[in-house]
Design a protein around this motif. Structure first.
Motif, mmCIF file in Angstrom:
data_model
loop_
_atom_site.group_PDB
_atom_site.id
_atom_site.type_symbol
_atom_site.label_atom_id
_atom_site.label_comp_id
_atom_site.label_asym_id
_atom_site.label_seq_id
_atom_site.Cartn_x
_atom_site.Cartn_y
_atom_site.Cartn_z
ATOM 1 N N ASP A 68 -1.203 -4.165 15.933
ATOM 2 C CA ASP A 68 -0.332 -5.150 15.303
ATOM 3 C C ASP A 68 1.144 -4.753 15.342
ATOM 4 O O ASP A 68 1.998 -5.512 14.904
ATOM 5 N N ALA A 69 1.449 -3.578 15.858
ATOM 6 C CA ALA A 69 2.836 -3.098 15.906
ATOM 7 C C ALA A 69 3.658 -3.974 16.844
ATOM 8 O O ALA A 69 3.148 -4.524 17.817
ATOM 9 N N ARG A 70 4.941 -4.086 16.542
ATOM 10 C CA ARG A 70 5.817 -4.962 17.322
ATOM 11 C C ARG A 70 6.668 -4.202 18.333
ATOM 12 O O ARG A 70 7.560 -4.788 18.941
ATOM 13 N N ALA A 71 6.417 -2.925 18.510
ATOM 14 C CA ALA A 71 7.234 -2.131 19.436
ATOM 15 C C ALA A 71 7.250 -2.789 20.819
ATOM 16 O O ALA A 71 6.215 -3.133 21.367
ATOM 17 N N ALA A 72 8.438 -2.939 21.368
ATOM 18 C CA ALA A 72 8.588 -3.589 22.671
ATOM 19 C C ALA A 72 9.077 -2.625 23.739
ATOM 20 O O ALA A 72 9.162 -2.987 24.908
ATOM 21 N N THR A 73 9.407 -1.384 23.335
ATOM 22 C CA THR A 73 9.909 -0.383 24.270
ATOM 23 C C THR A 73 9.383 0.989 23.881
ATOM 24 O O THR A 73 8.900 1.180 22.758
ATOM 25 N N PRO A 95 -5.928 -0.222 13.623
ATOM 26 C CA PRO A 95 -5.513 0.560 12.461
ATOM 27 C C PRO A 95 -6.620 0.784 11.434
ATOM 28 O O PRO A 95 -6.564 1.746 10.669
ATOM 29 N N GLY A 96 -7.633 -0.064 11.427
ATOM 30 C CA GLY A 96 -8.718 0.087 10.455
ATOM 31 C C GLY A 96 -9.816 1.041 10.896
ATOM 32 O O GLY A 96 -10.405 1.740 10.079
ATOM 33 N N THR A 97 -10.070 1.099 12.211
ATOM 34 C CA THR A 97 -11.175 1.924 12.720
ATOM 35 C C THR A 97 -10.707 3.098 13.584
ATOM 36 O O THR A 97 -11.483 3.997 13.870
#
Length: 165
Positions: A68-73, A95-97
């Motif tokens: 779910d992270a939004r990192a684009a670089t 992130p949950g498992t």
């Protein structure tokens, strides 16, 4: 999600161990246990692991972010480009498992160097100086997500690193 932020160093090491475990498992099951993995004593050349199989030596920079992270670089040290066959593996995970995948790969074919970094933007420090100016980091380049190839499994990453048998 707070745990991912508060214990980010712990998580980073855990993801690294899980990833290396996946590579070693594939080597065990399908590649005659020929994979060797080492860690550098110091971190000043832009990589986290050295992996070798059948004469192909890979200096690997590992990056990790949850799905779910939004990192684009990702920031990559130019010294990685001086290694014989550098590669960046951006491990995405649940992130949950903590299940790994998909994987993003930036590198050449087995035995080939990292693609040229000179055309990418020079990274800047995340914090500004006393005047608020964020200084450039001349040895670091910012590589967009679109430059990475996506693989669904660690086996596909293994084959990208060392070829198929």
């Amino acid at each position: 999600m707070d745990q991912h932020f508060i214990h980010s160093s712990y998580r980073e090491r855990l993801i690294e161990h899980l990833f290396v475990g996946e590579l070693l498992k594939h080597s065990w099951l399908s590649r005659e246990c020929k994979l060797e993995v080492a860690k550098p004593e110091v971190d000043n050349s832009g990589y986290d692991l050295i992996a070798e199989e059948a004469g192909v030596v890979r200096h690997i920079l590992l990056k990790a972010s949850h799905k779910d992270a939004r990192a684009a670089t990702q920031n990559i040290h130019t010294a990685l480009g001086s290694k014989p066959s550098g590669a960046v593996i951006w491990v995405r995970f649940d992130p949950g498992t903590l299940d790994l995948g998909p994987f993003l790969f930036f590198g050449g074919l087995p035995g080939e160097p990292l693609p040229d970094l000179s055309g990418f933007r020079v990274a800047k420090h995340t914090k500004g100086n006393s005047d608020g100016v964020k200084a450039e980091r001349p040895a670091i380049r910012t590589v967009p997500k679109g430059q990475f190839r996506q693989y669904g499994t660690s086996v596909e990453v293994y084959e990208a690193l060392f070829g198929t048998i």
